[in-house]
Design a protein around this motif. Structure first.
Motif, mmCIF file in Angstrom:
data_model
loop_
_atom_site.group_PDB
_atom_site.id
_atom_site.type_symbol
_atom_site.label_atom_id
_atom_site.label_comp_id
_atom_site.label_asym_id
_atom_site.label_seq_id
_atom_site.Cartn_x
_atom_site.Cartn_y
_atom_site.Cartn_z
ATOM 1 N N UNK A 20 8.902 14.791 -12.229
ATOM 2 C CA UNK A 20 8.081 14.265 -11.140
ATOM 3 C C UNK A 20 6.818 13.582 -11.653
ATOM 4 N N UNK A 21 6.243 14.083 -12.750
ATOM 5 C CA UNK A 21 5.110 13.383 -13.346
ATOM 6 C C UNK A 21 5.513 11.966 -13.729
ATOM 7 N N UNK A 22 6.657 11.868 -14.399
ATOM 8 C CA UNK A 22 7.122 10.567 -14.875
ATOM 9 C C UNK A 22 7.581 9.670 -13.735
ATOM 10 N N UNK A 23 8.094 10.252 -12.669
ATOM 11 C CA UNK A 23 8.538 9.442 -11.529
ATOM 12 C C UNK A 23 7.372 8.710 -10.869
ATOM 13 N N UNK A 24 6.159 9.230 -11.018
ATOM 14 C CA UNK A 24 4.997 8.562 -10.453
ATOM 15 C C UNK A 24 4.376 7.519 -11.363
ATOM 16 N N UNK A 25 4.753 7.528 -12.653
ATOM 17 C CA UNK A 25 4.123 6.611 -13.607
ATOM 18 C C UNK A 25 4.347 5.132 -13.293
ATOM 19 N N UNK A 26 5.563 4.698 -12.958
ATOM 20 C CA UNK A 26 5.728 3.268 -12.659
ATOM 21 C C UNK A 26 4.841 2.794 -11.511
ATOM 22 N N UNK B 222 0.824 -1.213 0.000
ATOM 23 C CA UNK B 222 0.000 0.000 0.000
ATOM 24 C C UNK B 222 0.858 1.262 0.000
ATOM 25 N N UNK B 223 1.731 1.414 0.998
ATOM 26 C CA UNK B 223 2.561 2.622 1.089
ATOM 27 C C UNK B 223 3.579 2.685 -0.041
ATOM 28 N N UNK B 224 4.063 1.525 -0.478
ATOM 29 C CA UNK B 224 5.075 1.497 -1.531
ATOM 30 C C UNK B 224 4.569 1.990 -2.866
ATOM 31 N N UNK B 225 3.279 1.898 -3.093
ATOM 32 C CA UNK B 225 2.692 2.453 -4.315
ATOM 33 C C UNK B 225 2.148 3.868 -4.086
ATOM 34 N N UNK B 226 1.498 4.064 -2.929
ATOM 35 C CA UNK B 226 0.815 5.335 -2.645
ATOM 36 C C UNK B 226 1.784 6.513 -2.540
ATOM 37 N N UNK B 227 2.848 6.358 -1.769
ATOM 38 C CA UNK B 227 3.750 7.492 -1.529
ATOM 39 C C UNK B 227 4.422 8.015 -2.792
ATOM 40 N N UNK B 228 4.938 7.150 -3.685
ATOM 41 C CA UNK B 228 5.500 7.684 -4.929
ATOM 42 C C UNK B 228 4.467 8.389 -5.797
ATOM 43 N N UNK B 229 3.237 7.883 -5.825
ATOM 44 C CA UNK B 229 2.201 8.523 -6.645
ATOM 45 C C UNK B 229 1.846 9.908 -6.109
ATOM 46 N N UNK B 230 1.507 9.994 -4.831
ATOM 47 C CA UNK B 230 1.052 11.268 -4.268
ATOM 48 C C UNK B 230 2.196 12.274 -4.164
ATOM 49 N N UNK B 231 3.351 11.831 -3.673
ATOM 50 C CA UNK B 231 4.463 12.753 -3.485
ATOM 51 C C UNK B 231 4.929 13.405 -4.765
ATOM 52 N N UNK B 232 4.962 12.640 -5.846
ATOM 53 C CA UNK B 232 5.430 13.214 -7.110
ATOM 54 C C UNK B 232 4.441 14.232 -7.668
ATOM 55 N N UNK B 233 3.157 14.067 -7.386
ATOM 56 C CA UNK B 233 2.161 15.044 -7.869
ATOM 57 C C UNK B 233 2.305 16.380 -7.150
#
Length: 430
Positions: free
Chosen positions: A344-350, A304-315
């Motif tokens: 940062x947009x691209x850093x959240x894509x994976x 959960x945190x491993x996916x959520x934090x990169x998505x939200x933080x990069x936005x």
């Protein structure tokens, strides 16, 4: 001595990455074509007309996501992906034969519909061909191919137009290249490791390691779209909202940035094209970083945190970069700031791709298409929003109101991303 795993998965990943490169090359080239002197001399369209030409692709791309994802699931990725590549390349080539606004829109609609299935199919493909612990990295590599194509498109398109003196050669060149590549993809890919003649048992075992067990699919139900589960999934709706607002902010870089650099900073066509490529190139590093980041975060913090934090933080970070871009008119400072928006947009894509594989299961292709559809509604509306903001709110032509709007879009996306839980699948396995 045990047999070493074969490396077919790497060939499949390379072919999928190259497909993404060509797809974005065809997608982004229109931003350069419509501002070229040869195009504007032939088609003196208004800004409102140009916004609809640019947005037509994204509307078609958005609406085609779910049907194309379902078709890939129903008839197989190998034949459908090959057909998608041929069709989007053909429509890109037909762009070079356009005679006015409506024929331009029709070719862009055709290109958008054909490209709609590429990423849903690619995400489902990676679910089978990437090792489970490296889903984020593999997803990042495929996304990297798309961003490389997007970054190369401005410079390559300007070079083709300037060397031939005619914007039409850009469409013809890209179309021919894509049709040739479709044959190569067909030769390389198979539906599963079990079906590939060059994939040995050691590689098949490697690809099964750590993968969640899926229940057998009952006959007659394997290809039904899970409408009820999808509509009830708040998790999936938060992903849709995050993708919508991300693309509202990001699409500025793909559509209006060359025009912004030309008008607000008074740069030449060549300089604005080059600097647009520089900004998009800065973003490329974000994809690889994001892939490693989400895979490492999952190992350390859980799914959960491993996916959520990169998505939200990069936005939130992308929003901050737009704010920094507002503080200067110096192109050597402004372009790196916009480049960091792309980064940062691209850093959240994976993390987005891996999350869709996590929550999508065997329905990854159509569910990825559903979420991506909402993202591309945002991309389709973004040029229209920007044109309206510039027409009604930007009195001095400095584009600042548009940049504030893009920053706000990323903030909203970040709040949606905070609610996504990759450990909750849309369709529960028995």
């Amino acid at each position: 001595m045990s047999e070493a795993p074969s490396r077919v998965r790497h060939s499949v990943l390379a072919a999928t990455t190259l497909a993404a490169f060509l797809m974005y090359l065809d997608r982004i080239c229109m931003a350069e074509i419509v501002k070229s002197a040869s195009f504007r001399g032939e088609f003196p369209l208004t800004d409102n007309q140009l916004s609809w030409v640019l947005g037509a692709f994204f509307w078609a791309y958005a609406l085609g996501q779910v049907p194309a994802g379902w078709l890939s699931d129903r008839f197989g990725i190998r034949p459908l992906m090959t057909v998608f590549i041929v069709l989007w390349s053909l429509f890109t080539a037909l762009t070079g034969f356009a005679t006015g606004m409506w024929s331009l829109m029709l070719t862009r609609i055709g290109c958008g519909l054909a490209e709609a299935g590429a990423y849903p199919a690619s995400s489902s493909l990676l679910r089978k061909w990437a090792v489970w612990s490296g889903r984020g990295t593999a997803s990042g590599i495929v996304s990297l191919g798309g961003r490389l194509g997007g970054a190369a498109a401005p410079v390559l398109t300007v070079l083709i137009i300037s060397s031939t003196g005619n914007w039409r050669w850009a469409g013809w060149s890209y179309g021919a290249l894509g049709i040739l590549f479709a044959w190569g993809f067909w030769r390389i890919y198979r539906e599963s490791p079990e079906q590939h003649p060059r994939c040995n048992e050691a590689e098949r075992a490697l690809l099964k390691e750590g993968r969640p067990v899926e229940s057998p699919v009952s006959a007659g139900h394997s290809h039904r779209f899970p409408w009820a589960a999808m509509l009830r999934s708040g998790n999936l709706w938060f992903m849709c909202g995050a993708q919508f607002w991300t693309n509202v902010g990001w699409a500025f870089l793909a559509t209006w940035m060359p025009r912004y650099l030309k008008e607000a900073l008074k740069l030449s066509d060549e300089a604005s094209g080059t600097l647009s490529t520089v900004a998009l190139l800065i973003g490329i590093g974000g994809i690889l970083c994001g892939g490693f980041l989400t895979d490492a975060a999952v190992r350390l913090l859980g799914l959960k945190a491993g996916r959520l934090l990169p998505m939200a933080g990069t936005r939130f970070a992308a929003a901050l970069m737009f704010v920094l871009a507002l503080q200067t008119q110096n192109p050597w400072l402004l372009v790196p700031a916009l480049g960091m928006v792309a980064f940062f947009t691209d850093a959240g894509l994976p993390a987005v791709w891996a999350t869709m594989q996590d929550i999508g299961g065997r329905h990854t292709a159509p569910l990825f298409g559903w979420a991506n559809m909402w993202g591309n509604f945002g991309a389709a509306l973004s040029p229209v929003f920007i044109a309206l903001i510039n027409a009604h709110l930007d009195a001095n032509g400095d584009w600042k109101e548009a940049l504030w709007f893009c920053a706000a879009a990323f903030v909203i996306s970040g709040f949606f991303a905070l609610r996504i839980n990759a450990s909750e699948p849309v369709v529960k396995e028995a």
